[in-house]
Design a protein around this motif. Structure first.
Motif, mmCIF file in Angstrom:
data_model
loop_
_atom_site.group_PDB
_atom_site.id
_atom_site.type_symbol
_atom_site.label_atom_id
_atom_site.label_comp_id
_atom_site.label_asym_id
_atom_site.label_seq_id
_atom_site.Cartn_x
_atom_site.Cartn_y
_atom_site.Cartn_z
ATOM 1 N N VAL A 77 0.823 -1.088 -0.038
ATOM 2 C CA VAL A 77 -0.171 -0.016 0.053
ATOM 3 C C VAL A 77 0.975 1.211 -0.034
ATOM 4 O O VAL A 77 2.073 1.272 0.493
ATOM 5 N N GLU A 78 0.723 2.232 -0.403
ATOM 6 C CA GLU A 78 1.354 3.546 -0.750
ATOM 7 C C GLU A 78 0.404 4.758 -0.541
ATOM 8 O O GLU A 78 -0.751 4.595 -1.011
ATOM 9 N N GLY A 79 0.865 5.684 -0.026
ATOM 10 C CA GLY A 79 0.053 6.950 0.066
ATOM 11 C C GLY A 79 0.789 8.054 -0.963
ATOM 12 O O GLY A 79 1.203 7.912 -1.866
ATOM 13 N N SER A 80 0.755 9.322 -0.251
ATOM 14 C CA SER A 80 0.908 10.459 -1.215
ATOM 15 C C SER A 80 2.547 10.314 -1.520
ATOM 16 O O SER A 80 3.538 10.056 -0.757
ATOM 17 N N HIS A 81 2.868 10.610 -2.630
ATOM 18 C CA HIS A 81 4.212 10.942 -3.133
ATOM 19 C C HIS A 81 4.202 11.659 -4.243
ATOM 20 O O HIS A 81 3.283 12.106 -4.703
ATOM 21 N N GLY A 82 5.616 12.035 -4.483
ATOM 22 C CA GLY A 82 5.879 13.031 -5.669
ATOM 23 C C GLY A 82 7.467 13.507 -5.671
ATOM 24 O O GLY A 82 7.978 13.266 -4.827
ATOM 25 N N TYR A 83 7.480 14.097 -7.128
ATOM 26 C CA TYR A 83 8.682 14.698 -7.273
ATOM 27 C C TYR A 83 9.175 15.779 -6.523
ATOM 28 O O TYR A 83 8.407 16.781 -6.289
ATOM 29 N N ILE A 84 10.442 16.017 -5.832
ATOM 30 C CA ILE A 84 11.074 17.121 -5.096
ATOM 31 C C ILE A 84 12.163 17.698 -6.135
ATOM 32 O O ILE A 84 13.345 17.045 -6.099
ATOM 33 N N SER A 85 12.095 19.008 -6.692
ATOM 34 C CA SER A 85 13.120 19.487 -7.233
ATOM 35 C C SER A 85 14.148 20.012 -6.359
ATOM 36 O O SER A 85 14.071 20.649 -5.178
ATOM 37 N N PRO A 86 15.474 19.958 -6.658
ATOM 38 C CA PRO A 86 16.706 20.492 -5.754
ATOM 39 C C PRO A 86 16.689 22.105 -5.691
ATOM 40 O O PRO A 86 17.139 22.565 -4.908
ATOM 41 N N SER A 87 15.894 22.678 -6.801
ATOM 42 C CA SER A 87 15.745 24.123 -6.531
ATOM 43 C C SER A 87 14.890 24.592 -5.400
ATOM 44 O O SER A 87 15.029 25.643 -5.323
ATOM 45 N N TRP A 88 14.066 23.520 -4.791
ATOM 46 C CA TRP A 88 13.253 23.899 -3.827
ATOM 47 C C TRP A 88 14.034 23.952 -2.338
ATOM 48 O O TRP A 88 13.638 24.362 -1.379
ATOM 49 N N TYR A 89 15.185 23.511 -2.410
ATOM 50 C CA TYR A 89 15.785 23.274 -1.003
ATOM 51 C C TYR A 89 16.338 24.602 -0.360
ATOM 52 O O TYR A 89 16.674 24.866 0.741
ATOM 53 N N GLY A 90 16.560 25.617 -1.208
ATOM 54 C CA GLY A 90 17.303 26.746 -0.840
ATOM 55 C C GLY A 90 18.787 27.026 -0.690
ATOM 56 O O GLY A 90 19.331 27.775 -0.252
ATOM 57 N N TYR A 91 19.184 25.621 -1.214
ATOM 58 C CA TYR A 91 20.821 25.665 -1.015
ATOM 59 C C TYR A 91 21.351 24.800 -2.293
ATOM 60 O O TYR A 91 20.565 23.989 -2.303
ATOM 61 N N ARG A 92 22.544 24.816 -2.655
ATOM 62 C CA ARG A 92 23.144 24.086 -3.463
ATOM 63 C C ARG A 92 24.647 23.672 -3.005
ATOM 64 O O ARG A 92 25.295 24.349 -2.306
ATOM 65 N N PRO A 93 25.211 22.608 -3.545
ATOM 66 C CA PRO A 93 24.624 21.600 -4.424
ATOM 67 C C PRO A 93 23.544 20.726 -4.032
ATOM 68 O O PRO A 93 23.805 20.408 -2.830
ATOM 69 N N ASN A 94 22.602 20.113 -4.658
ATOM 70 C CA ASN A 94 21.906 19.217 -4.273
ATOM 71 C C ASN A 94 21.207 18.214 -5.353
ATOM 72 O O ASN A 94 21.609 18.604 -6.612
ATOM 73 N N VAL A 95 20.706 17.289 -5.211
ATOM 74 C CA VAL A 95 20.124 16.645 -6.010
ATOM 75 C C VAL A 95 18.455 16.230 -6.060
ATOM 76 O O VAL A 95 18.117 16.574 -4.881
ATOM 77 N N PRO A 96 17.741 16.034 -7.035
ATOM 78 C CA PRO A 96 16.265 15.927 -7.007
ATOM 79 C C PRO A 96 15.970 14.499 -6.194
ATOM 80 O O PRO A 96 16.809 13.646 -6.014
ATOM 81 N N THR A 97 14.789 14.412 -5.761
ATOM 82 C CA THR A 97 14.312 13.244 -5.057
ATOM 83 C C THR A 97 12.958 12.992 -4.965
ATOM 84 O O THR A 97 12.399 13.721 -6.017
ATOM 85 N N TRP A 98 12.439 11.901 -4.686
ATOM 86 C CA TRP A 98 10.916 11.598 -4.554
ATOM 87 C C TRP A 98 10.692 11.056 -3.182
ATOM 88 O O TRP A 98 11.169 10.263 -2.414
ATOM 89 N N ASN A 99 9.747 12.082 -2.717
ATOM 90 C CA ASN A 99 8.981 11.971 -1.578
ATOM 91 C C ASN A 99 8.012 10.689 -1.441
ATOM 92 O O ASN A 99 6.941 10.875 -2.568
ATOM 93 N N PHE A 100 7.852 10.041 -0.674
ATOM 94 C CA PHE A 100 6.823 9.165 -0.433
ATOM 95 C C PHE A 100 6.571 8.321 0.670
ATOM 96 O O PHE A 100 7.288 8.443 1.739
ATOM 97 N N VAL A 101 5.386 7.368 0.851
ATOM 98 C CA VAL A 101 5.299 6.743 2.114
ATOM 99 C C VAL A 101 4.646 5.292 1.589
ATOM 100 O O VAL A 101 3.698 5.208 0.779
ATOM 101 N N THR A 102 5.164 4.328 1.908
ATOM 102 C CA THR A 102 4.742 3.045 1.498
ATOM 103 C C THR A 102 4.899 1.907 2.654
ATOM 104 O O THR A 102 5.779 2.101 3.665
ATOM 105 N N ALA A 103 4.088 0.963 2.574
ATOM 106 C CA ALA A 103 4.315 -0.203 3.610
ATOM 107 C C ALA A 103 4.238 -1.507 2.753
ATOM 108 O O ALA A 103 3.111 -1.817 1.983
ATOM 109 N N HIS A 104 4.867 -2.480 3.090
ATOM 110 C CA HIS A 104 4.957 -3.819 2.581
ATOM 111 C C HIS A 104 4.347 -4.677 3.611
ATOM 112 O O HIS A 104 5.138 -4.816 4.889
ATOM 113 N N LEU A 105 3.399 -5.286 3.470
ATOM 114 C CA LEU A 105 2.644 -6.156 4.381
ATOM 115 C C LEU A 105 2.652 -7.676 4.329
ATOM 116 O O LEU A 105 2.249 -8.069 3.040
ATOM 117 N N HIS A 106 3.228 -8.319 5.035
ATOM 118 C CA HIS A 106 3.390 -9.732 4.677
ATOM 119 C C HIS A 106 2.491 -10.759 5.588
ATOM 120 O O HIS A 106 2.339 -10.615 6.851
#
Length: 214
Positions: A77-106
């Motif tokens: 199951v997964e919840g909210s997720h999306g692209y995060i631009s390094p231009s939003w961090y307010g400092y450099r250098p940096n790299v883009p990332t993807w924020n997310f929440v997920t659970a693997h249930l066994h």
């Protein structure tokens, strides 16, 4: 899923909330003769059971492909997720990332009887229909009820008691509070990466840090 202690989240309460808010899941089984089998169906929590217990169904012949009940299954199951631009961090250098929440249930599915399956399907329909002005419930009329009893034979219901949770929540916890605020502002702003649900999740997860830094 790659383990990262900064983002690990195997809390049962978090997993339950994730299921309630995002009831569309991926079922994955390893079947010796076939390899990996994946299907996608809605899930609900058995709220009266102890621990994390899911109820759901598959459409025939998916129960054969998964050999349902004979092997462990992983439910994602997964919840909210999306692209995060390094231009939003307010400092450099940096790299883009993807924020997310997920659970693997066994766990290993337990097959339901037709009557139990019908009760789950009834609850599933009511769960999604109840917010509508004219809910279309399975047993609202005699005609609906007769139809429900016919279609139940085309599905196989199951209950899955979760034995192990692997959760991960990456919401920029490793960034300074001011960077978090700037990311949230950009997620709320109009544009190609506007993501209000992710912004709200970031605010909720990082609430203590954001409050404490004011």
């Amino acid at each position: 899923m790659r383990y990262n202690p900064d983002y690990a989240c195997d809390d049962a309460a978090v997993a339950k909330d994730l299921i309630r808010e995002n009831p569309w899941a991926t079922f994955i089984s390893h079947v010796p003769e076939e390899g990996l089998i994946a299907s996608h169906y809605p899930v609900l929590l058995d709220e009266e059971a102890g621990g994390v217990v899911l109820v759901s169904h598959v459409g025939r012949p998916d129960e054969v492909k998964h050999q349902l009940g004979r092997h462990p299954m992983m439910v994602i199951v997964e919840g909210s997720h999306g692209y995060i631009s390094p231009s939003w961090y307010g400092y450099r250098p940096n790299v883009p990332t993807w924020n997310f929440v997920t659970a693997h249930l066994h766990g290993t599915p337990e097959l339901l009887s037709d009557q139990e399956n019908l009760q789950v399907l009834d609850r599933l329909v009511a769960h999604f229909e109840k917010v509508l002005p004219d809910p279309h419930l399975l047993h609202a009329t005699q005609e609906n009820s007769e139809y429900a009893h016919r279609i139940v034979r085309g599905t196989v219901g199951f209950r899955l008691k979760v034995e192990r949770i692997e959760g991960k929540e990456k919401m920029n916890q490793d960034k300074p509070p001011e960077s978090m605020r700037n990311i949230i502002r950009n997620l709320k702003a109009a544009g190609p990466y506007q993501n209000l649900a992710l912004a709200e999740r970031m605010e909720r997860v990082n609430a203590d840090v954001l409050r404490g830094s004011l």
